[in-house]
Design a protein around this motif. Structure first.
Motif, PDB file in Angstrom:
ATOM      1  N   LEU A  72      -4.394  -0.744  -9.425  1.00 21.20           N
ATOM      2  CA  LEU A  72      -3.814  -0.338  -8.479  1.00 21.20           C
ATOM      3  C   LEU A  72      -2.743   0.853  -8.778  1.00 21.20           C
ATOM      4  O   LEU A  72      -2.616   2.237  -7.991  1.00 21.20           O
ATOM      5  N   ARG A 120      -7.481   0.013   0.412  1.00 19.67           N
ATOM      6  CA  ARG A 120      -7.778   1.037   0.768  1.00 19.67           C
ATOM      7  C   ARG A 120      -8.639   1.296   1.638  1.00 19.67           C
ATOM      8  O   ARG A 120      -8.934   2.500   2.616  1.00 19.67           O
ATOM      9  N   GLU A 145      -2.479   4.082  -5.473  1.00 22.49           N
ATOM     10  CA  GLU A 145      -3.077   3.095  -4.251  1.00 22.49           C
ATOM     11  C   GLU A 145      -2.507   1.913  -3.337  1.00 22.49           C
ATOM     12  O   GLU A 145      -1.673   1.703  -1.810  1.00 22.49           O
ATOM     13  N   THR A 194      -4.352   4.005  -9.828  1.00 22.33           N
ATOM     14  CA  THR A 194      -4.799   5.167  -8.940  1.00 22.33           C
ATOM     15  C   THR A 194      -3.885   5.083  -7.514  1.00 22.33           C
ATOM     16  O   THR A 194      -4.030   6.049  -7.461  1.00 22.33           O
ATOM     17  N   ALA A 218       0.907  -1.385   0.099  1.00 20.15           N
ATOM     18  CA  ALA A 218       0.107  -0.013  -0.294  1.00 20.15           C
ATOM     19  C   ALA A 218       0.807   1.124  -0.401  1.00 20.15           C
ATOM     20  O   ALA A 218       2.289   1.396   0.593  1.00 20.15           O
ATOM     21  N   THR A 219       0.506   2.340  -0.592  1.00 20.56           N
ATOM     22  CA  THR A 219       1.740   3.360  -1.320  1.00 20.56           C
ATOM     23  C   THR A 219       1.782   4.192   0.640  1.00 20.56           C
ATOM     24  O   THR A 219       2.947   4.611   0.994  1.00 20.56           O
ATOM     25  N   ARG A 220       0.391   4.267   0.980  1.00 21.38           N
ATOM     26  CA  ARG A 220       0.802   5.121   2.875  1.00 21.38           C
ATOM     27  C   ARG A 220       1.803   4.413   3.151  1.00 21.38           C
ATOM     28  O   ARG A 220       2.076   4.215   4.228  1.00 21.38           O
TER      29      ARG A 220
END
Length: 338
Positions: free
Chosen positions: A198, A181, A203, A201, A120-122
């Motif tokens: 993914l 998400r 994400e 987007t 996940a990018t976060r």
């Protein structure tokens, strides 16, 4: 009287022969159910594409393609006798042999997994390699699935014990994206077209890429034959004619894939496979084409790589004597080439 008896016996014999012939013809024409571990996944494209191209019908086969989100569920359907074949990962045949179940791959579609560990990018700032997954939650399609096998191996190879991270079954496609998400997973293993969606987007990002021979060899130490048609050995032995027809249909499809572009292949697929984003599907398909075999044969050295991977962490396989020659056969695809 003897002549009468002989006549009656002859009539009875003829009737029995006719019944046997009718039964044989019925068996040959009987519907075959093939369960796919996620029919819309591009790694399993040959299953639906063969149907779309009409190759099953050309062989006189009545094939029903069914779908389960995870390969382990499809495997259970096969063992229960609910389906005759599974389009799933070859590694299940080794895992099952260690549990006393005789299953073999009869056509191999993918010489590599086509799987990608997405982060996940976060969480990308914290997870820069599999060595960083301690304390993290990793998504897989299902417990006991091939994504679970590969996740465990990549973590093991990076020096991370299973007790140091959490595995969460989140399925594939939309459910996998929802898990990213909703921050239910920090990273996870998935396939195309989910990977491309993914990335588009923003994400998630690629952490480990096993869509190519190069990436797979770097991650796993060699080619890792993956998507395949596998069946119970006893069923194969008793239905060689039907298996040969299936092999012929699938080999035709592998040759079609080799000879056509992603755009041309996409034109043959049902609209619900790409929805409103056909361009993205074609791009994802283009990125996936190198994973497919040309002829359905098991790649040399592939089974040994899979056994090495499973033996490193799977307690049911570790230390067991596995007869790799009983986990696959090239008999049927070789016959097509002749």
């Amino acid at each position: 009287m003897n002549a009468y008896r002989k006549g009656m016996l002859a009539v009875a014999s003829a009737a029995l022969a006719a019944l046997a012939a009718a039964h044989t013809a019925h068996a040959a024409d009987a519907k075959l159910s093939i369960m796919v571990g996620g029919a819309t996944k591009i790694i399993y494209l040959p299953a639906r594409l063969t149907e779309q191209l009409g190759y099953f019908k050309e062989e006189g086969l009545d094939v029903e393609i069914l779908s389960q989100p995870a390969g382990v569920d499809a495997e259970n359907e096969l063992l229960a006798g609910a389906v005759q074949g599974v389009v799933g990962f070859y590694d299940h045949t080794i895992d099952l042999q260690s549990k006393g179940k005789e299953v073999e791959a009869v056509v191999v579609f993918g010489k590599v997994p086509g799987e990608v560990e997405m982060v996940a990018t976060r969480a990308a700032g914290q997870i820069k390699s599999m060595a960083d997954v301690k304390g993290k939650t990793l998504g897989v399609t299902g417990l006991g699935s091939s994504t679970n096998f590969l996740t465990q191996y990549l973590a093991f190879k990076a020096g991370v014990a299973p007790s140091q991270y959490t595995v969460l079954p989140v399925g594939a496609d939309n459910s996998f994206m929802a898990a990213i998400r909703q921050s239910r997973i920090d990273a996870g293993m998935t396939t195309e077209p989910t990977i491309s969606q993914l990335l588009k987007t923003g994400e998630a990002q690629v952490l480990v890429d096993m869509r190519t021979a190069e990436g797979t060899t770097q991650a796993l130490g060699g080619l890792y034959p993956a998507s395949s048609l596998y069946m119970q050995r006893a069923w194969v032995e008793g239905h060689k004619d039907q298996v040969q027809k299936l092999a012929r249909a699938f080999v035709k499809t592998m040759r079609f894939i080799k000879a056509h572009s992603a755009e041309e292949i996409a034109q043959k697929m049902p609209k619900d496979y790409y929805g409103n984003n056909r361009e993205l599907y074609v791009k994802a398909l283009g990125a996936s084409l190198p994973m497919f075999t040309d002829d359905g044969r098991m790649p040399a050295g592939g089974p040994e790589t899979v056994l090495k991977v499973l033996s490193s962490f799977d307690p049911t396989v570790k230390g067991k004597h596995i007869e790799l020659g009983r986990t696959f056969t090239n008999e049927f695809v070789d016959h097509v080439a002749r």
